[in-house]
Design a protein around this motif. Structure first.
Motif, mmCIF file in Angstrom:
data_model
loop_
_atom_site.group_PDB
_atom_site.id
_atom_site.type_symbol
_atom_site.label_atom_id
_atom_site.label_comp_id
_atom_site.label_asym_id
_atom_site.label_seq_id
_atom_site.Cartn_x
_atom_site.Cartn_y
_atom_site.Cartn_z
ATOM 1 N N ASN A 116 0.814 -1.218 0.000
ATOM 2 C CA ASN A 116 0.000 0.000 0.000
ATOM 3 C C ASN A 116 0.846 1.265 0.000
ATOM 4 O O ASN A 116 0.400 2.321 -0.473
ATOM 5 N N THR A 117 2.060 1.181 0.531
ATOM 6 C CA THR A 117 2.890 2.376 0.628
ATOM 7 C C THR A 117 3.400 2.852 -0.736
ATOM 8 O O THR A 117 4.004 3.917 -0.826
ATOM 9 N N LYS A 118 3.118 2.083 -1.791
ATOM 10 C CA LYS A 118 3.467 2.513 -3.146
ATOM 11 C C LYS A 118 2.472 3.535 -3.693
ATOM 12 O O LYS A 118 2.702 4.129 -4.746
ATOM 13 N N ARG A 119 1.367 3.734 -2.973
ATOM 14 C CA ARG A 119 0.359 4.689 -3.419
ATOM 15 C C ARG A 119 0.890 6.127 -3.293
ATOM 16 O O ARG A 119 1.910 6.362 -2.623
ATOM 17 N N PRO A 120 0.201 7.091 -3.900
ATOM 18 C CA PRO A 120 0.651 8.485 -3.804
ATOM 19 C C PRO A 120 0.847 8.930 -2.355
ATOM 20 O O PRO A 120 0.143 8.478 -1.449
#
Length: 220
Positions: free
Chosen positions: A66-70
């Motif tokens: 999830n930390t790959k999200r903006p």
């Protein structure tokens, strides 16, 4: 109003609170705005579990993927996890946060909870998966078990989280998304099509009514 009566209840329930971003978009809000609206449902669910005597509850906060999200979304769900733990730290529960706390993506406010902290009357165990990854969990075991790997299950990072009886996922998606692969090996899986911010107690009660009709064999 008193909750319904059930002839059999799960000891441990896993919660995948999905649909926050889609809910926000449907309301004409930015995607990241949805996470804040997921806080009150978590408190409501905690209260329903107390009323019924559920022993353990695990929330899927956010994953390493999830930390790959903006960045604006990442900051929003990090804050939501911190706020959720703070809210429940004033309640009758023991809290544990499981996730890669050595990463800069792990909220520093939650590091104190990487060992279980007890509050009030300690009526329920609550686990939060924060910056969690299934590979991280299992690789932790490989690094910390003996050379023959005979104690791998006891050596996983999430070893203090017990086997999950029932998983409830909001948001209509039918996948586990890497949720605790060891503890969920025999879990029953119930899907709520409504988004998590639209939580209603009936969603929870319907899941429990469905669960009590399942044939629980654990492979036997």
């Amino acid at each position: 109003m008193a909750p319904p009566r059930f002839k059999r209840l799960p000891k441990h329930i896993g919660i995948i609170p999905d649909g926050n971003r889609r809910w926000a978009q449907n309301k004409g809000l930015s995607k990241e705005a949805g996470y804040e609206f997921g806080l009150e449902p978590g408190i409501q669910l905690y209260e329903k579990c107390l009323e019924l005597g559920i022993k353990e509850l695990t929330f899927y906060g956010f994953t390493q993927d999830n930390t790959k999200r903006p960045a604006v979304q990442r900051k929003a769900f990090q804050k939501a996890c911190v706020d959720a733990v703070k809210k429940l730290s004033n309640r009758d529960a023991s809290l544990l946060v499981v996730g890669n706390s050595t990463s800069p993506l792990f909220p520093p406010e939650l590091r104190a909870y990487t060992t279980r902290q007890t509050f009030g009357r300690d009526l329920i165990k609550i686990n939060f998966l924060v910056n969690y990854g299934w590979k991280w969990d299992l690789n932790y075991a490989l690094r910390n078990s003996d050379s023959n790997h005979t104690n791998m299950v006891k050596a996983i990072a999430s070893t203090d989280v017990s086997r999950i009886d029932l998983i409830i996922r909001w948001g209509g998606r039918r996948r586990l998304s890497g949720f605790l692969p060891i503890q969920t090996i025999y879990s029953d899986f119930y899907i709520v099509d409504d988004m998590w911010p639209d939580f209603k107690p009936e969603h929870f009660y319907d899941a429990l009514a469905w669960y009590e009709e399942q044939d629980i064999t654990l492979g036997g």
